[in-house]
Design a protein around this motif. Structure first.
Motif, PDB file in Angstrom:
ATOM      1  N   ALA A  45      38.533  23.559   4.762  1.00 44.51           N
ATOM      2  CA  ALA A  45      39.304  23.128   3.591  1.00 44.51           C
ATOM      3  C   ALA A  45      39.479  21.613   3.568  1.00 44.51           C
ATOM      4  O   ALA A  45      39.340  20.975   2.518  1.00 44.51           O
ATOM      5  CB  ALA A  45      40.661  23.818   3.581  1.00 44.51           C
ATOM      6  N   LEU A  46      39.786  21.037   4.718  1.00 47.53           N
ATOM      7  CA  LEU A  46      39.964  19.584   4.777  1.00 47.53           C
ATOM      8  C   LEU A  46      38.638  18.868   4.534  1.00 47.53           C
ATOM      9  O   LEU A  46      38.595  17.815   3.886  1.00 47.53           O
ATOM     10  CB  LEU A  46      40.558  19.183   6.129  1.00 47.53           C
ATOM     11  CG  LEU A  46      40.923  17.710   6.325  1.00 47.53           C
ATOM     12  CD1 LEU A  46      41.789  17.181   5.200  1.00 47.53           C
ATOM     13  CD2 LEU A  46      41.609  17.515   7.681  1.00 47.53           C
ATOM     14  N   THR A  47      37.543  19.445   5.013  1.00 48.81           N
ATOM     15  CA  THR A  47      36.224  18.876   4.751  1.00 48.81           C
ATOM     16  C   THR A  47      35.919  18.903   3.256  1.00 48.81           C
ATOM     17  O   THR A  47      35.374  17.933   2.700  1.00 48.81           O
ATOM     18  CB  THR A  47      35.149  19.653   5.523  1.00 48.81           C
ATOM     19  OG1 THR A  47      35.430  19.571   6.917  1.00 48.81           O
ATOM     20  CG2 THR A  47      33.767  19.100   5.253  1.00 48.81           C
ATOM     21  N   LEU A  48      36.256  20.001   2.599  1.00 44.96           N
ATOM     22  CA  LEU A  48      36.073  20.106   1.147  1.00 44.96           C
ATOM     23  C   LEU A  48      36.810  18.979   0.435  1.00 44.96           C
ATOM     24  O   LEU A  48      36.273  18.358  -0.493  1.00 44.96           O
ATOM     25  CB  LEU A  48      36.559  21.474   0.677  1.00 44.96           C
ATOM     26  CG  LEU A  48      36.412  21.852  -0.800  1.00 44.96           C
ATOM     27  CD1 LEU A  48      36.297  23.367  -0.945  1.00 44.96           C
ATOM     28  CD2 LEU A  48      37.586  21.366  -1.632  1.00 44.96           C
ATOM     29  N   SER A  55      33.351  11.761  -3.733  1.00 50.33           N
ATOM     30  CA  SER A  55      32.765  11.761  -5.078  1.00 50.33           C
ATOM     31  C   SER A  55      33.727  11.192  -6.117  1.00 50.33           C
ATOM     32  O   SER A  55      33.409  11.164  -7.309  1.00 50.33           O
ATOM     33  CB  SER A  55      32.369  13.187  -5.476  1.00 50.33           C
ATOM     34  OG  SER A  55      33.515  14.002  -5.669  1.00 50.33           O
ATOM     35  N   GLY A  56      34.911  10.767  -5.675  1.00 45.02           N
ATOM     36  CA  GLY A  56      35.873  10.147  -6.579  1.00 45.02           C
ATOM     37  C   GLY A  56      36.747  11.114  -7.345  1.00 45.02           C
ATOM     38  O   GLY A  56      37.523  10.704  -8.207  1.00 45.02           O
ATOM     39  N   TYR A 323      30.269  21.997  -0.233  1.00 41.88           N
ATOM     40  CA  TYR A 323      31.249  20.949   0.095  1.00 41.88           C
ATOM     41  C   TYR A 323      31.466  20.850   1.606  1.00 41.88           C
ATOM     42  O   TYR A 323      31.604  19.756   2.159  1.00 41.88           O
ATOM     43  CB  TYR A 323      32.586  21.233  -0.598  1.00 41.88           C
ATOM     44  CG  TYR A 323      32.570  21.027  -2.090  1.00 41.88           C
ATOM     45  CD1 TYR A 323      32.166  19.825  -2.649  1.00 41.88           C
ATOM     46  CD2 TYR A 323      32.976  22.047  -2.958  1.00 41.88           C
ATOM     47  CE1 TYR A 323      32.167  19.634  -4.031  1.00 41.88           C
ATOM     48  CE2 TYR A 323      32.979  21.861  -4.327  1.00 41.88           C
ATOM     49  CZ  TYR A 323      32.568  20.659  -4.863  1.00 41.88           C
ATOM     50  OH  TYR A 323      32.576  20.472  -6.227  1.00 41.88           O
ATOM     51  N   MET A 324      31.493  21.988   2.287  1.00 40.92           N
ATOM     52  CA  MET A 324      31.714  21.988   3.732  1.00 40.92           C
ATOM     53  C   MET A 324      30.563  21.340   4.496  1.00 40.92           C
ATOM     54  O   MET A 324      30.750  20.868   5.625  1.00 40.92           O
ATOM     55  CB  MET A 324      31.912  23.423   4.226  1.00 40.92           C
ATOM     56  CG  MET A 324      33.241  24.040   3.828  1.00 40.92           C
ATOM     57  SD  MET A 324      33.302  25.825   4.162  1.00 40.92           S
ATOM     58  CE  MET A 324      32.895  25.908   5.900  1.00 40.92           C
ATOM     59  N   MET A 325      29.385  21.311   3.906  1.00 43.24           N
ATOM     60  CA  MET A 325      28.222  20.698   4.554  1.00 43.24           C
ATOM     61  C   MET A 325      28.119  19.191   4.280  1.00 43.24           C
ATOM     62  O   MET A 325      27.206  18.535   4.774  1.00 43.24           O
ATOM     63  CB  MET A 325      26.957  21.421   4.084  1.00 43.24           C
ATOM     64  CG  MET A 325      26.886  22.873   4.528  1.00 43.24           C
ATOM     65  SD  MET A 325      25.584  23.833   3.704  1.00 43.24           S
ATOM     66  CE  MET A 325      24.106  23.094   4.412  1.00 43.24           C
ATOM     67  N   HIS A 326      29.051  18.679   3.518  1.00 48.21           N
ATOM     68  CA  HIS A 326      29.052  17.257   3.173  1.00 48.21           C
ATOM     69  C   HIS A 326      29.173  16.408   4.445  1.00 48.21           C
ATOM     70  O   HIS A 326      29.923  16.730   5.359  1.00 48.21           O
ATOM     71  CB  HIS A 326      30.222  16.968   2.241  1.00 48.21           C
ATOM     72  CG  HIS A 326      30.397  15.513   1.911  1.00 48.21           C
ATOM     73  ND1 HIS A 326      29.564  14.836   1.055  1.00 48.21           N
ATOM     74  CD2 HIS A 326      31.323  14.610   2.344  1.00 48.21           C
ATOM     75  CE1 HIS A 326      29.954  13.583   0.952  1.00 48.21           C
ATOM     76  NE2 HIS A 326      31.020  13.422   1.728  1.00 48.21           N
TER      77      HIS A 326
END
Length: 330
Positions: A45-48, A55-56, A323-326
């Motif tokens: 969740a925090l990574t998301l 991405s702003g 998002y988690m793979m960002h």
């Protein structure tokens, strides 16, 4: 006539381009409140949030622990530092009661991360008072400008609600919340009724919050994230030195071969992007009894809003895992 038509088309095109350039995306200002430790979906969740911040679309105002366990704040800072945001304010509960829970995994990943990755605060009890952090951040924010995303115990929200004026603001906690908070998104409850972990772990705090909180609370219940399985693609990434990947690798080694339930990520997604078009919603009242069990009464006048499945879990999982793979922006 042809020349005038061309001139008009060029003018309209110029105006449209000018409007596009002047339209800016206003990021959603979020305070993230987590019990990170007993489960590891908090890390996802925090990574998301960091992915959306890069991405702003999100501004992370603070990352606060609702869990008194000594490894929680160091782990939060590990993730923040990895994503190049080491100065995000942190806090931890200082009131009596509350909860101190560590991971149930044999490999204590909450100890592995601080031992291996950079962070600033040695242990959770060294962090500032969560209420002080909340009050300072809220007082410096625009009116109705903050979304609180809580994916853990309601300890800090109870303490904030009951707080009095201080050096940050003369307002009471309830008045400060009313002025500054747009709404809360909470991973809490099990609908239409049940006994959900975050609610019953600090039942007294949950009762106070759900009976007295002055803004809307959007509820991502147990049933929402249960079938949204993520992490499998994450652990297969060809990336070294990622505390996010390492957390999931360590925990997957003891189970969850098809992915981990995404209770916290679904709530965080809604905090950042809203529940439409991903979920339907129903307004009503959630009540919590003395043993932490909740029930639900639909009501147009209620200040609680529960999410209802709309998109297939697999679609939500795919979006969340992306998002988690960002990876951090270099």
């Amino acid at each position: 006539m042809g020349k005038y038509l061309i001139f008009l088309l060029v003018l309209l095109s110029f105006v449209a381009c000018t409007q596009q350039k002047t339209e800016t995306v206003v990021p959603v200002a979020i305070i993230f409140d987590t019990d990170l430790g007993p489960d590891y979906d908090d890390v996802g969740a925090l990574t998301l949030l960091h992915a959306l911040a890069d991405s702003g679309k999100v501004e992370i105002l603070a990352t606060i622990s609702s869990n008194k366990n000594e490894w929680v704040v160091p782990c939060i800072e590990v993730i923040n530092t990895y994503f190049n945001r080491p100065l995000i304010p942190v806090g931890a509960p200082k009131s009596e009661g509350g909860v101190d829970l560590t991971t149930w995994h044999k490999v204590k990943w909450t100890e592995v991360l601080p031992a291996k990755y950079k962070h600033q605060t040695p242990k959770t009890s060294d962090a500032p008072d969560a209420v002080k952090v909340y009050r300072k951040v809220l007082s410096n924010s625009p009116d109705q400008g903050v979304v609180i995303c809580t994916v853990g115990f309601l300890t800090n929200l109870k303490d904030l609600l009951l707080s009095v004026g201080d050096e940050s603001s003369p307002l009471s906690g309830k008045a400060l919340i009313t002025r500054k908070v747009k709404h809360v998104v909470s991973m809490a409850g099990w609908f239409p009724e049940g006994r959900e972990f975050n609610v019953h772990c600090d039942t007294p705090a949950s009762i106070v919050v759900f009976e007295n909180w002055p803004t809307d609370i959007i509820l991502s219940g147990f049933e929402i994230g249960k079938d949204v399985l993520t992490g499998k693609k994450l652990v297969q990434m060809n990336v070294e030195g990622s505390p996010v990947k390492e957390t999931y690798e360590l925990c997957f080694a003891e189970g969850d071969p098809n992915g981990r339930n995404s209770w916290d990520q679904t709530a965080t997604l809604v905090a950042a992007k809203g529940f439409e078009p991903y979920y339907n919603a129903e307004r009503g009242i959630m009540r919590v009894d003395s043993i932490g069990k909740n029930d639900w009464t639909p009501s147009e006048n209620g200040t609680h809003i529960r999410l209802i499945h709309k998109f297939p879990p697999e679609e939500i999982a795919s979006m969340i895992e992306t998002y988690m793979m960002h990876q951090p922006i270099q």
